[in-house]
Scaffold this active site. Structure first.
Site, PDB file in Angstrom:
ATOM      1  N   GLY A  40       0.822  -1.209   0.000  1.00 32.74           N
ATOM      2  CA  GLY A  40       0.000   0.000   0.000  1.00 32.74           C
ATOM      3  C   GLY A  40       0.855   1.258   0.000  1.00 32.74           C
ATOM      4  O   GLY A  40       2.029   1.226  -0.376  1.00 32.74           O
ATOM      5  N   GLY A  44       3.801   6.619  -7.698  1.00 36.21           N
ATOM      6  CA  GLY A  44       4.044   6.509  -9.138  1.00 36.21           C
ATOM      7  C   GLY A  44       4.777   5.229  -9.522  1.00 36.21           C
ATOM      8  O   GLY A  44       4.544   4.670 -10.603  1.00 36.21           O
ATOM      9  N   HIS A  46       4.416   2.309  -8.176  1.00 35.55           N
ATOM     10  CA  HIS A  46       3.418   1.238  -8.251  1.00 35.55           C
ATOM     11  C   HIS A  46       2.575   1.369  -9.521  1.00 35.55           C
ATOM     12  O   HIS A  46       2.147   0.365 -10.081  1.00 35.55           O
ATOM     13  CB  HIS A  46       2.490   1.288  -7.031  1.00 35.55           C
ATOM     14  N   GLN A  70       7.746  -9.487   7.758  1.00 36.70           N
ATOM     15  CA  GLN A  70       8.993  -9.030   7.140  1.00 36.70           C
ATOM     16  C   GLN A  70       9.599  -7.823   7.847  1.00 36.70           C
ATOM     17  O   GLN A  70      10.574  -7.246   7.359  1.00 36.70           O
ATOM     18  CB  GLN A  70       8.774  -8.754   5.646  1.00 36.70           C
ATOM     19  N   SER A 193      11.410   6.313  -6.244  1.00 39.36           N
ATOM     20  CA  SER A 193      10.066   6.321  -5.645  1.00 39.36           C
ATOM     21  C   SER A 193       9.989   5.242  -4.569  1.00 39.36           C
ATOM     22  O   SER A 193      10.418   4.114  -4.785  1.00 39.36           O
ATOM     23  CB  SER A 193       9.006   6.022  -6.713  1.00 39.36           C
TER      24      SER A 193
HETATM   25  O1  PAF Z   1       7.865  -4.922  -1.970  1.00 34.29           O
HETATM   26  C1  PAF Z   1       6.933  -4.946  -1.156  1.00 34.29           C
HETATM   27  O2  PAF Z   1       6.094  -4.029  -1.082  1.00 34.29           O
HETATM   28  C2  PAF Z   1       6.770  -6.149  -0.226  1.00 34.29           C
HETATM   29  O3  PAF Z   1       8.009  -6.637   0.179  1.00 34.29           O
HETATM   30  C3  PAF Z   1       5.893  -7.272  -0.830  1.00 34.29           C
HETATM   31  C4  PAF Z   1       6.538  -7.862  -2.072  1.00 34.29           C
HETATM   32  C5  PAF Z   1       4.529  -6.722  -1.171  1.00 34.29           C
HETATM   33  C6  PAF Z   1       5.730  -8.398   0.178  1.00 34.29           C
HETATM   34  O4  PAF Z   1       5.118  -7.943   1.345  1.00 34.29           O
END
Ligand code: PAF
Length: 292
Positions: A40, A44, A46, A70, A193
């Protein structure tokens, strides 16, 4: 076969699924599916992932999930930016069909016991600075692949080590999904970004520009070999360490893209010049590819 109309083409809005059941309903009769996994706070960078997905598949799914697995205990899990309405609006603009936004309890109803081990590559660079990070990433990506069953999954190359590990997981575990990478997207000033850029004050942002400057300086020295690349990039970072606010480097490394181990002095061909640094309380990463 007639291509099903994307959900967004008929409603103008992506369908937001919060549970695996809702996701399955949204994906019945979906044709080919592309997944863009995200945490989330979409920007840009994404958008460029979504555009590639939109070009390549009948149905585009964007997952929005801030994955606790993570994050280390002292990292920014709690303050990581969250804005599902804003993310959904951006997805609508990009013609995304489904936003999958599960709750933490939905993804992890039990304490996660079985995980994906990222191996030696997962212990280098980001993995050395963030122990367990890539186990968390690969585990959630594997879960998302099982839930969404995409034909294609799209990742940003800013997280170069992440995409290399995802490709390796897919190859080693025979996962039936194609992985596509999209080059690092940069703001006009050169800053890569990132969702974490919102943390930066104006002064911190000015200091942070030294990361992309260091990578550019390193790349320019490619004709003189790996040591020259490292020295040129290091010189820029050393200067930035004295700036106000200072840039505190975590690592600067020139690595083999297949293993993320340091490229030896006689390395020829492709390499990745990668940097991680802290500016204020914000940790940033960036990389460029270098041909030696
Ligand atoms: O790159 C990310 O935003 C995260 O590491 C991912 C790949 C969505 C996994 O949580």
């Amino acid at each position: 076969m007639t291509k099903p109309a994307p959900h967004s083409a008929t409603t103008g809005r992506p369908l937001v699924a919060h549970t695996p059941d809702e996701l399955r309903g949204a994906l019945s009769d979906a044709g080919s599916v592309a997944l863009v996994p995200t945490m989330g706070a979409l920007h840009g960078g994404h958008r460029s992932l979504m555009r590639l997905a939109r070009d390549r598949a009948d149905t585009v799914v964007v997952s929005v999930f801030v994955n606790p697995l993570q994050f280390g205990p002292d990292e920014d899990l709690d303050r990581y930016p969250r804005d599902l309405p804003g993310d959904t609006a951006l997805c609508a603009e990009e013609g995304v069909d489904v936003v999958f936004a599960p709750a933490v309890e939905t993804m992890y109803p039990l304490p996660q016991m079985v995980t994906v081990d990222a191996g030696a590559m997962g212990e280098r660079l980001e993995g050395a600075s963030r122990p367990g990070h890539f186990t968390g990433v690969l585990t959630v990506v594997a879960k998302l692949f099982h839930l969404v069953r995409p034909d294609l999954a799209v990742f940003g190359e800013k997280d170069a080590q992440q995409i290399a590990l995802v490709r390796r997981m897919v190859a080693d575990l025979d996962m039936p999904v194609e992985i596509a990478g999209v080059p690092v997207q940069r703001d006009p000033d050169g800053l890569a970004s990132s969702s974490r850029n919102v943390y930066l004050s104006d002064a911190e942002r000015a200091s942070a520009l030294s990361l992309s400057r260091a990578l550019t300086a390193g790349r320019r020295a490619a004709a003189d070999g790996p040591d020259a690349v490292r020295a040129a990039a290091r010189a820029v970072l050393e200067e930035a360490a004295g700036a106000e606010p200072p840039v505190e480097p975590d690592y600067l490394a020139l690595v083999d893209p297949a293993t993320f181990a340091e490229a030896p002095a006689d390395h020829e061909g492709e390499a990745v010049l990668a940097v991680a640094a802290r500016v204020g309380t914000t940790r940033l990463i960036d990389n460029v590819s270098v041909t030696l």
